[in-house]
Design a protein around this motif. Structure first.
Motif, PDB file in Angstrom:
ATOM      1  N   SER A 100       0.828  -1.204   0.000  1.00 29.27           N
ATOM      2  CA  SER A 100       0.000   0.000   0.000  1.00 29.27           C
ATOM      3  C   SER A 100       0.862   1.254   0.000  1.00 29.27           C
ATOM      4  CB  SER A 100      -0.922  -0.005   1.216  1.00 29.27           C
ATOM      5  OG  SER A 100      -1.707   1.164   1.257  1.00 29.27           O
ATOM      6  N   ALA A 101       1.954   1.240   0.757  1.00 36.07           N
ATOM      7  CA  ALA A 101       2.851   2.394   0.783  1.00 36.07           C
ATOM      8  C   ALA A 101       3.461   2.632  -0.594  1.00 36.07           C
ATOM      9  CB  ALA A 101       3.949   2.177   1.823  1.00 36.07           C
ATOM     10  N   ARG A 102       3.866   1.563  -1.288  1.00 39.05           N
ATOM     11  CA  ARG A 102       4.438   1.725  -2.635  1.00 39.05           C
ATOM     12  C   ARG A 102       3.405   2.296  -3.603  1.00 39.05           C
ATOM     13  NH1 ARG A 102       6.796  -3.356  -1.497  1.00 39.05           N
ATOM     14  NH2 ARG A 102       5.189  -4.402  -2.741  1.00 39.05           N
ATOM     15  N   GLN A 103       2.150   1.832  -3.493  1.00 42.36           N
ATOM     16  CA  GLN A 103       1.097   2.335  -4.367  1.00 42.36           C
ATOM     17  C   GLN A 103       0.869   3.828  -4.164  1.00 42.36           C
ATOM     18  OE1 GLN A 103      -2.145  -0.206  -3.287  1.00 42.36           O
ATOM     19  NE2 GLN A 103      -1.513  -1.888  -4.633  1.00 42.36           N
ATOM     20  N   ASN A 104       1.075   4.291  -2.946  1.00 43.73           N
ATOM     21  CA  ASN A 104       0.830   5.695  -2.622  1.00 43.73           C
ATOM     22  C   ASN A 104       2.097   6.531  -2.568  1.00 43.73           C
ATOM     23  OD1 ASN A 104      -2.216   6.030  -1.732  1.00 43.73           O
ATOM     24  ND2 ASN A 104      -1.531   4.051  -0.978  1.00 43.73           N
ATOM     25  N   LEU A 105       3.237   5.958  -2.976  1.00 46.79           N
ATOM     26  CA  LEU A 105       4.509   6.660  -2.842  1.00 46.79           C
ATOM     27  C   LEU A 105       4.542   8.004  -3.563  1.00 46.79           C
ATOM     28  CD1 LEU A 105       7.365   6.661  -1.735  1.00 46.79           C
ATOM     29  CD2 LEU A 105       8.097   5.375  -3.765  1.00 46.79           C
ATOM     30  N   PRO A 106       4.037   8.125  -4.804  1.00 38.30           N
ATOM     31  CA  PRO A 106       4.067   9.452  -5.444  1.00 38.30           C
ATOM     32  C   PRO A 106       3.316  10.506  -4.650  1.00 38.30           C
ATOM     33  CG  PRO A 106       3.625   7.737  -7.075  1.00 38.30           C
ATOM     34  CD  PRO A 106       3.540   7.091  -5.722  1.00 38.30           C
ATOM     35  N   ALA A 107       2.106  10.166  -4.188  1.00 39.57           N
ATOM     36  CA  ALA A 107       1.330  11.140  -3.423  1.00 39.57           C
ATOM     37  C   ALA A 107       1.990  11.439  -2.086  1.00 39.57           C
ATOM     38  CB  ALA A 107      -0.090  10.619  -3.209  1.00 39.57           C
ATOM     39  N   MET A 108       2.526  10.404  -1.426  1.00 42.23           N
ATOM     40  CA  MET A 108       3.236  10.624  -0.165  1.00 42.23           C
ATOM     41  C   MET A 108       4.411  11.577  -0.364  1.00 42.23           C
ATOM     42  SD  MET A 108       3.485   6.869   1.609  1.00 42.23           S
ATOM     43  CE  MET A 108       2.071   6.039   2.339  1.00 42.23           C
ATOM     44  N   SER A 109       5.149  11.382  -1.462  1.00 33.85           N
ATOM     45  CA  SER A 109       6.322  12.216  -1.722  1.00 33.85           C
ATOM     46  C   SER A 109       5.930  13.664  -1.956  1.00 33.85           C
ATOM     47  CB  SER A 109       7.087  11.668  -2.933  1.00 33.85           C
ATOM     48  OG  SER A 109       7.510  10.334  -2.704  1.00 33.85           O
ATOM     49  N   LEU A 115      -5.634   6.288   2.239  1.00 32.01           N
ATOM     50  CA  LEU A 115      -4.655   5.508   1.507  1.00 32.01           C
ATOM     51  C   LEU A 115      -5.327   4.432   0.674  1.00 32.01           C
ATOM     52  CD1 LEU A 115      -2.142   4.957   4.424  1.00 32.01           C
ATOM     53  CD2 LEU A 115      -1.993   6.667   2.631  1.00 32.01           C
ATOM     54  N   THR A 116      -4.671   4.057  -0.426  1.00 31.49           N
ATOM     55  CA  THR A 116      -5.173   2.933  -1.199  1.00 31.49           C
ATOM     56  C   THR A 116      -5.255   1.708  -0.315  1.00 31.49           C
ATOM     57  OG1 THR A 116      -4.182   3.814  -3.193  1.00 31.49           O
ATOM     58  CG2 THR A 116      -4.753   1.497  -3.203  1.00 31.49           C
ATOM     59  N   ARG A 117      -6.321   0.952  -0.449  1.00 29.22           N
ATOM     60  CA  ARG A 117      -6.618  -0.130   0.482  1.00 29.22           C
ATOM     61  C   ARG A 117      -5.806  -1.382   0.210  1.00 29.22           C
ATOM     62  NH1 ARG A 117     -12.552  -2.410   0.173  1.00 29.22           N
ATOM     63  NH2 ARG A 117     -11.687  -3.449  -1.629  1.00 29.22           N
ATOM     64  N   PRO A 118      -5.053  -1.887   1.177  1.00 33.29           N
ATOM     65  CA  PRO A 118      -4.485  -3.231   1.050  1.00 33.29           C
ATOM     66  C   PRO A 118      -5.607  -4.247   0.950  1.00 33.29           C
ATOM     67  CG  PRO A 118      -3.469  -2.035   2.876  1.00 33.29           C
ATOM     68  CD  PRO A 118      -4.671  -1.252   2.429  1.00 33.29           C
ATOM     69  N   ASN A 119      -5.321  -5.391   0.367  1.00 33.25           N
ATOM     70  CA  ASN A 119      -6.350  -6.387   0.090  1.00 33.25           C
ATOM     71  C   ASN A 119      -7.084  -6.865   1.338  1.00 33.25           C
ATOM     72  OD1 ASN A 119      -5.702  -6.288  -2.571  1.00 33.25           O
ATOM     73  ND2 ASN A 119      -4.279  -8.013  -2.476  1.00 33.25           N
ATOM     74  N   HIS A 120      -6.397  -6.935   2.474  1.00 30.85           N
ATOM     75  CA  HIS A 120      -6.992  -7.516   3.682  1.00 30.85           C
ATOM     76  C   HIS A 120      -7.488  -6.462   4.669  1.00 30.85           C
ATOM     77  CE1 HIS A 120      -4.570 -10.874   2.141  1.00 30.85           C
ATOM     78  NE2 HIS A 120      -5.513 -11.619   2.671  1.00 30.85           N
ATOM     79  N   VAL A 121      -7.514  -5.202   4.238  1.00 33.52           N
ATOM     80  CA  VAL A 121      -7.881  -4.129   5.163  1.00 33.52           C
ATOM     81  C   VAL A 121      -9.217  -3.526   4.731  1.00 33.52           C
ATOM     82  CG1 VAL A 121      -7.222  -1.917   6.131  1.00 33.52           C
ATOM     83  CG2 VAL A 121      -5.483  -3.611   5.586  1.00 33.52           C
ATOM     84  N   ALA A 122     -10.126  -3.425   5.705  1.00 30.88           N
ATOM     85  CA  ALA A 122     -11.397  -2.723   5.502  1.00 30.88           C
ATOM     86  C   ALA A 122     -12.202  -3.296   4.355  1.00 30.88           C
ATOM     87  CB  ALA A 122     -11.146  -1.228   5.287  1.00 30.88           C
ATOM     88  N   ASN A 123     -12.121  -4.602   4.148  1.00 30.56           N
ATOM     89  CA  ASN A 123     -12.970  -5.193   3.125  1.00 30.56           C
ATOM     90  C   ASN A 123     -14.430  -5.017   3.497  1.00 30.56           C
ATOM     91  OD1 ASN A 123     -10.930  -6.200   1.484  1.00 30.56           O
ATOM     92  ND2 ASN A 123     -10.677  -8.012   2.751  1.00 30.56           N
TER      93      ASN A 123
END
Length: 247
Positions: free
Chosen positions: A12-21, A236-244
């Motif tokens: 999830s952190a990698r998916q959001n890395l541009p926005a985080m940066s 943040l973009t949702r990891p597969n196992h979070v908040a399903n």
């Protein structure tokens, strides 16, 4: 498993890395403005003094507006083309309350950090603040608070259904990925926050929430993945196992 949960957090952190940066860069610019541009420092100090004069209630309102109202307005008008529905209104009200309460608690926590460790830019001040913030406060309050509240909403506000989920699996599969993702942003983020004077720390935290809302809505317009609120004041973009969604 524990390893899979950690991997979900990193993914999830990698998916959001541009926005985080982008957001970390924007926060760094504000810190630089305060220390390097007197006119900018005056403007920032004026806003901080106005917010501080309203007490903890005004701080909560600002946090609720950034994390609840602004974030949902961005979703509606940037991602969904201005098309409102009942879900948008529900999310706006729910998130406003969550961030209103969370903002007041975080504001008091920053004040206690200043009492415990003082103020200043030295690592004797910054390091203990960051460690307490990310490895005590975040672990035992902010991550459980937001994970539980947003899961409660997903379960249609059923306390009994949420209670039945509270076990070791919930901690590993839901809280741990959120915590890992949160660390990727907020460890450098709180270094910037605690680099500011106490009166400007909460405004910088709220600024991060507001800008992240704008970034997310723009990204979500082009992304297929669903999103969920996770971490202290971030979307943040949702990891597969979070908040399903509830089955």
């Amino acid at each position: 498993s524990l390893g899979e949960a950690v991997q979900e957090g990193f993914r999830s952190a990698r998916q959001n890395l541009p926005a985080m940066s982008v957001l970390l860069a924007a926060m760094a610019v504000l810190v630089a403005i305060y220390y390097c541009w007197p006119t900018g420092a005056t403007a920032l100090s004026w806003y901080a003094a106005w917010q501080h004069a309203g007490g903890i209630f005004r701080t909560g309102l600002a946090a609720g507006f950034a994390g609840g109202v602004l974030s949902e307005l961005c979703v509606v008008y940037i991602r969904d083309g201005g098309r409102w529905n009942a879900t948008h209104l529900e999310n706006m009200v729910f998130r406003f309350v969550v961030f209103f309460m969370g903002g007041m608690i975080i504001s008091k926590f920053y004040e206690w950090q200043a009492v415990w460790f003082g103020n200043g830019l030295s690592w004797r001040v910054l390091l203990p603040k960051v460690l307490v913030d990310q490895f005590i406060f975040s672990v035992f309050w902010s991550t459980p608070y937001q994970t539980l509240t947003f899961r409660w909403q997903t379960l249609r506000y059923s306390g009994s259904r949420l209670w039945n989920e509270l076990d070791g699996k919930f901690v590993v599969e839901r809280m741990l990925p959120v915590l890992v993702t949160s660390w990727m942003f907020w460890i450098p983020g709180v270094v910037l926050v605690y680099s500011m004077p106490l009166i400007l720390q909460m405004p910088l935290n709220i600024f991060a929430t507001a800008i992240w809302s704008l970034l997310l809505a723009g990204l979500a317009k082009f992304a297929a993945a669903p999103v969920a609120e996770m971490g202290p004041g971030l979307v943040l973009t949702r990891p597969n196992h979070v908040a399903n969604p509830a089955e």
